[in-house]
Enzyme design. Structure first.
Site, mmCIF file in Angstrom:
data_model
loop_
_atom_site.group_PDB
_atom_site.id
_atom_site.type_symbol
_atom_site.label_atom_id
_atom_site.label_comp_id
_atom_site.label_asym_id
_atom_site.label_seq_id
_atom_site.Cartn_x
_atom_site.Cartn_y
_atom_site.Cartn_z
ATOM 1 N N GLY A 13 0.830 -1.211 0.000
ATOM 2 C CA GLY A 13 0.000 0.000 0.000
ATOM 3 C C GLY A 13 0.861 1.256 0.000
ATOM 4 N N ASP A 34 0.485 -8.825 1.655
ATOM 5 C CA ASP A 34 -0.566 -7.977 1.088
ATOM 6 C C ASP A 34 -1.553 -8.847 0.327
ATOM 7 O OD1 ASP A 34 -1.963 -5.711 -0.289
ATOM 8 O OD2 ASP A 34 -0.296 -4.578 0.556
ATOM 9 N N ASN A 35 -2.829 -8.497 0.379
ATOM 10 C CA ASN A 35 -3.816 -9.244 -0.432
ATOM 11 C C ASN A 35 -4.285 -8.418 -1.627
ATOM 12 O OD1 ASN A 35 -5.437 -7.366 0.803
ATOM 13 N ND2 ASN A 35 -7.093 -8.784 1.284
ATOM 14 N N LYS A 108 3.722 -12.260 19.147
ATOM 15 C CA LYS A 108 3.893 -12.951 20.443
ATOM 16 C C LYS A 108 4.685 -14.238 20.242
ATOM 17 C CE LYS A 108 0.969 -15.131 23.935
ATOM 18 N NZ LYS A 108 0.349 -16.338 23.367
ATOM 19 N N TYR A 148 -14.331 1.908 10.105
ATOM 20 C CA TYR A 148 -12.891 2.216 10.167
ATOM 21 C C TYR A 148 -12.515 2.664 11.574
ATOM 22 C CZ TYR A 148 -8.388 4.281 8.799
ATOM 23 O OH TYR A 148 -7.056 4.601 8.687
ATOM 24 N N THR A 178 -1.804 11.913 5.471
ATOM 25 C CA THR A 178 -0.468 11.817 4.869
ATOM 26 C C THR A 178 -0.625 11.701 3.357
ATOM 27 O OG1 THR A 178 0.364 10.765 6.867
ATOM 28 C CG2 THR A 178 1.661 10.442 4.878
#
Ligand code: UDP
Length: 310
Positions: A13, A34-35, A108, A148, A178
Site C-alpha cells: 500500500g 498484502d492481499n 507474540k 474504520y 499523509t
C-alpha cells in the site's frame, strides 16, 4: 552479523511500500504481506529484485503462518481511504480486528516488537482541538465511518491488552492525513483527487464548502517518525502528522497554483460524519522521539505533483 527481519502487513500500500523501502535501506530483511485489495504491485515492483525482500500474497484477516525468525511486526494493512471503507466495510472491520489479532499473535509467537498503524480517526469529529493523545474522541459507532474508526479503536485496545497481559513490546502510531508519491490516482483521498483532477483539467471536487480543515504530512516525514517510534521504548500511542492546518479551499488554491491548472471547482455534498477540523498535537513525538515534520505542504505537493505527472 545476521540481518534482523521486519514483517510489514499491507506492505504494497501507500505507506507500507515506503516503509518497506525504509527498512531495506536500514539493512533489515523485509517480508511484505498484502492481499492487494487496495495495495498496488507497482509500488513494490522494484523491490522484488532485492534478495532481502519477499512478498507473500495473503489476507491477514486469516491466520498468518510464517516459519522465519521475525524481529518486528508492523501492522499497516488496512483500507484507509473513506471511499474504500465505504465500499468494503466488512473487510475494513475484519482487518482492524481479526487482522490485528493475527498480527499480534504472530508477534507474540516470534517475541517480536509490534507496531500498530492507527489513525487520527480514533478521535472522530473532534471536540478538542488540536488533538492530544489523551483525548478519547468523538466517534459515531454506527455511522458510515464507524467501520474504520471503531476497528482501529478495537485494534488499539487489543494491542494494549497484549502489552499488559503478555508483556509484548507494542507501539501505536496515530497517523494524521499523509500524502505523497505512490498514492493511487483513484485513491479518493483529497490530495490525490485534486492533483489528478488538476492535471487532467477536470473540475476539482470540493465536498461541502471546503471550510473543513486537515493537516497534511509528507510521506518521508511520517516514515522517519514511524521508524523512530519502532526503535523507541514507548508503548503508549503517539500522534504523527504535520500540525500546519489548512482548509480544503486553501488546498485547492495551492494545487491549482503549483500545477498551473485551469480546472474549475464543483461543490459536492459533504460526506456523512466528515470531521470538521483536524490538527495533531505532536508535542509527545517532539519530546520523546526528537521528531518533527520538515517538509512544508507546498514542497511536498510539488514533489507529489511531479510524480503524478510521470
Ligand atoms: N474532500 C474533498 N474533495 C475530495 C476528497 C475529499 O473536498 O475530492 C474533503 C473531505 O470531505 C474531507 C477532506 O477533504 O473533509 C479530507 O478527505 P480525505 O478523504 O482525504 O480524508 P479524511 O481526512 O476525511 O479521512
Amino acid at each position: 552479523m545476521h540481518k534482523q527481519t521486519a514483517l510489514i502487513t499491507g506492505g504494497a500500500g501507500f505507506i507500507g511500500c515506503h516503509l518497506c523501502e525504509k527498512m531495506l535501506a536500514n539493512d533489515y530483511k523485509v517480508i511484505c504481506l498484502d492481499n492487494f485489495i487496495t495495495g498496488n504491485l507497482e509500488n513494490i515492483k522494484p523491490l522484488l529484485k532485492n534478495r532481502n525482500f519477499r512478498l507473500i500474497v495473503h489476507n491477514v484477516s486469516n491466520y498468518i503462518d510464517i516459519p522465519d525468525k521475525i524481529n518486528y511486526v508492523l501492522h499497516c494493512a488496512s483500507l484507509a481511504s473513506p471511499i474504500d471503507y465505504l465500499d468494503f466495510p466488512i473487510q475494513t472491520l475484519k482487518v482492524g480486528s481479526l487482522g490485528t489479532h493475527n498480527a499480534l499473535g504472530l508477534a507474540k509467537e516470534k517475541k517480536a516488537v509490534f507496531l500498530l498503524f492507527s489513525t487520527s480517526e480514533v478521535y472522530g469529529d473532534p471536540l478538542e482541538h488540536p488533538q492530544k493523545e489523551s483525548y478519547w474522541g468523538h466517534v459515531n459507532p454506527v455511522g458510515v465511518r464507524g467501520c474504520y474508526d471503531e476497528s482501529k479503536r478495537f485494534a488499539e485496545a487489543i494491542t494494549m491488552a497484549y502489552h499488559r497481559v503478555h508483556g509484548l513490546d507494542t507501539k501505536i502510531v496515530r497517523i494524521f492525513n499523509t500524502y505523497g508519491p505512490k498514492m493511487r490516482h483513484h485513491d479518493g483521498r483529497v490530495v490525490p483527487n485534486f492533483i489528478f483532477q488538476a492535471l487532467k483539467n477536470k473540475p476539482l471536487t470540493v465536498y461541502g464548502k471546503g471550510e473543513q480543515t486537515r493537516s497534511f504530512c509528507y510521506i518521508d516525514d511520517l516514515v522517519e517518525g514511524i521508524y523512530r517510534l519502532l526503535l523507541s521504548k514507548i508503548n503508549e500511542p503517539v500522534n504523527l502528522g504535520n500540525p500546519n492546518e489548512f482548509t480544503i479551499m486553501q488546498l485547492v488554491k495551492l494545487v491549482l497554483k503549483i500545477s498551473g491548472s485551469n480546472s474549475k471547482l464543483v461543490f459536492n455534498p459533504l460526506p456523512q460524519d466528515d470531521p470538521k477540523q483536524r490538527q495533531p498535537d505532536i508535542s509527545k513525538a517532539k519530546k520523546l522521539l526528537g521528531w518533527h515534520p520538515a517538509i512544508a505542504l507546498e514542497v511536498g505537493l510539488k514533489r507529489t505533483i511531479s510524480w503524478f505527472r510521470k
